[in-house]
Design an enzyme around this catalytic site. Structure first.
Site, PDB file in Angstrom:
ATOM      1  N   SER A 146       0.810  -1.217   0.000  1.00  0.00           N
ATOM      2  CA  SER A 146       0.000   0.000   0.000  1.00  0.00           C
ATOM      3  C   SER A 146       0.847   1.272   0.000  1.00  0.00           C
ATOM      4  O   SER A 146       0.508   2.255  -0.671  1.00  0.00           O
ATOM      5  CB  SER A 146      -0.940   0.002   1.199  1.00  0.00           C
ATOM      6  N   HIS A 201       0.768   4.472   4.191  1.00  0.00           N
ATOM      7  CA  HIS A 201       0.078   5.157   3.091  1.00  0.00           C
ATOM      8  C   HIS A 201       0.516   6.614   2.997  1.00  0.00           C
ATOM      9  O   HIS A 201       0.850   7.116   1.909  1.00  0.00           O
ATOM     10  CB  HIS A 201      -1.436   5.124   3.311  1.00  0.00           C
TER      11      HIS A 201
END
Length: 305
Positions: A146, A201
């Site tokens: 991610s 992220h």
């Protein structure tokens, strides 16, 4: 009819297809982990599977990390569950193709790696400094691409903020709004059960934004990665250095003034105004998608002049 293995081998023999190679690499690791899980579960040796995963997951505890420093790299090639890898690879396919069209495969791979590494570094830093995370320090690990994917998404949005994607049930949405929504959702979940993943992220997003902004100013953050890649390529291929005669070198130097090297080491002519006008006319008549890869790269180069 060729086998799947022949198809995969064929993809890895191609150039300028980093998106496909990264997806295949992630899928290979995912399938390998599943096979090991089944084997060790049927054999009633789950401890062996846990040992394998320990060698791949990035531990939040810095002392544990010092015993397994390679996990800073391996963690973003490992996924837990089919939905985890599906959505990550789907995002990589969508947004990675945009970057690969304009910047080439080498820079896409560099951004992917830097985003994953940046996510791991911020994950370690926050979990070992903020009191909020101390209670979960020993039990928390980081897996998944991610952080690297967010670097690709923000990189694409920074490069082409008004590029449009057609979202199911919504319609056309500009890249900058998709990127903004991804960041907002991750920030909203910084406090919660997957806080570590959302930290990665945010770190990946910052890397993606900084990578493109720096590239527009003439500084390429991927240079160390290119150097490492070239070193190992020369090491394993063993190609000898070619000595260019003085006369040939002078001719090449003169010709090089009219060309600029692309990220894939292919010469691309710097576009003049007539070429840019022709490309813009083509866009007005047939749309942006009608442009060839070379025309898109020329348009991008012209925007950097």
């Amino acid at each position: 009819m060729g086998s799947i293995f022949d198809d995969v081998k064929g993809e890895f023999s191609k150039t300028n297809n980093a998106v496909v190679k990264l997806i295949l690499l992630n899928l290979f690791v995912f399938v390998t982990v599943i096979v090991l899980y089944i084997i060790f579960t049927f054999g009633q040796y789950p401890v062996y599977y846990e040992w394998v995963m320990e060698q791949l997951r990035l531990p939040a505890d810095f002392n544990a990390f010092l015993h397994r420093p390679w996990t800073l790299l391996t963690n973003f090639f490992v996924h837990q569950g089919p939905f985890h890898i599906f959505f990550n690879m789907l995002s990589l396919y969508w947004f990675g193709q945009v970057l690969e069209e304009y910047l080439g495969s080498r820079r896409l791979v560099a951004l992917y790696l830097l985003g994953g590494l940046g996510g791991g570094v911020l994950f370690l830093a926050l979990y070992n400094t903020l009191p909020y995370f101390q209670g979960e320090l020993i039990s928390t690990t980081l897996v998944g691409a991610s952080g690297a994917i967010f670097a690709v998404i923000l990189g694409a949005a920074t490069l082409l903020p008004d590029h449009t994607f057609f979202v199911f049930l919504i319609g056309p949405v500009r890249l900058k709004y998709i990127a903004a929504l991804c960041i907002i959702i991750s920030m909203a979940q910084l406090v919660g059960p997957n806080a570590g993943g959302n930290v990665a992220h945010i770190a990946g997003a910052m890397v993606g934004f900084g990578f493109i902004r720096s590239l527009k100013k003439g500084h390429d953050w991927g240079t160390p990665i290119y150097a490492i890649n070239d070193f190992f390529r020369k090491l394993f291929t063993g190609k000898p250095n070619v000595t260019i005669p003085q006369r040939a070198r002078a001719t090449t130097t003169s010709a090089a003034r009219h060309f600029t090297s692309s990220s894939e080491n292919s010469a691309i002519l710097i576009p003049n105004q007539d070429e840019i006008d022709a490309i813009l006319d083509k866009i007005s008549k047939s749309g942006y998608e009608s442009l060839t890869r070379e025309e898109k790269q020329k348009l991008y180069k012209a925007s950097q002049q």
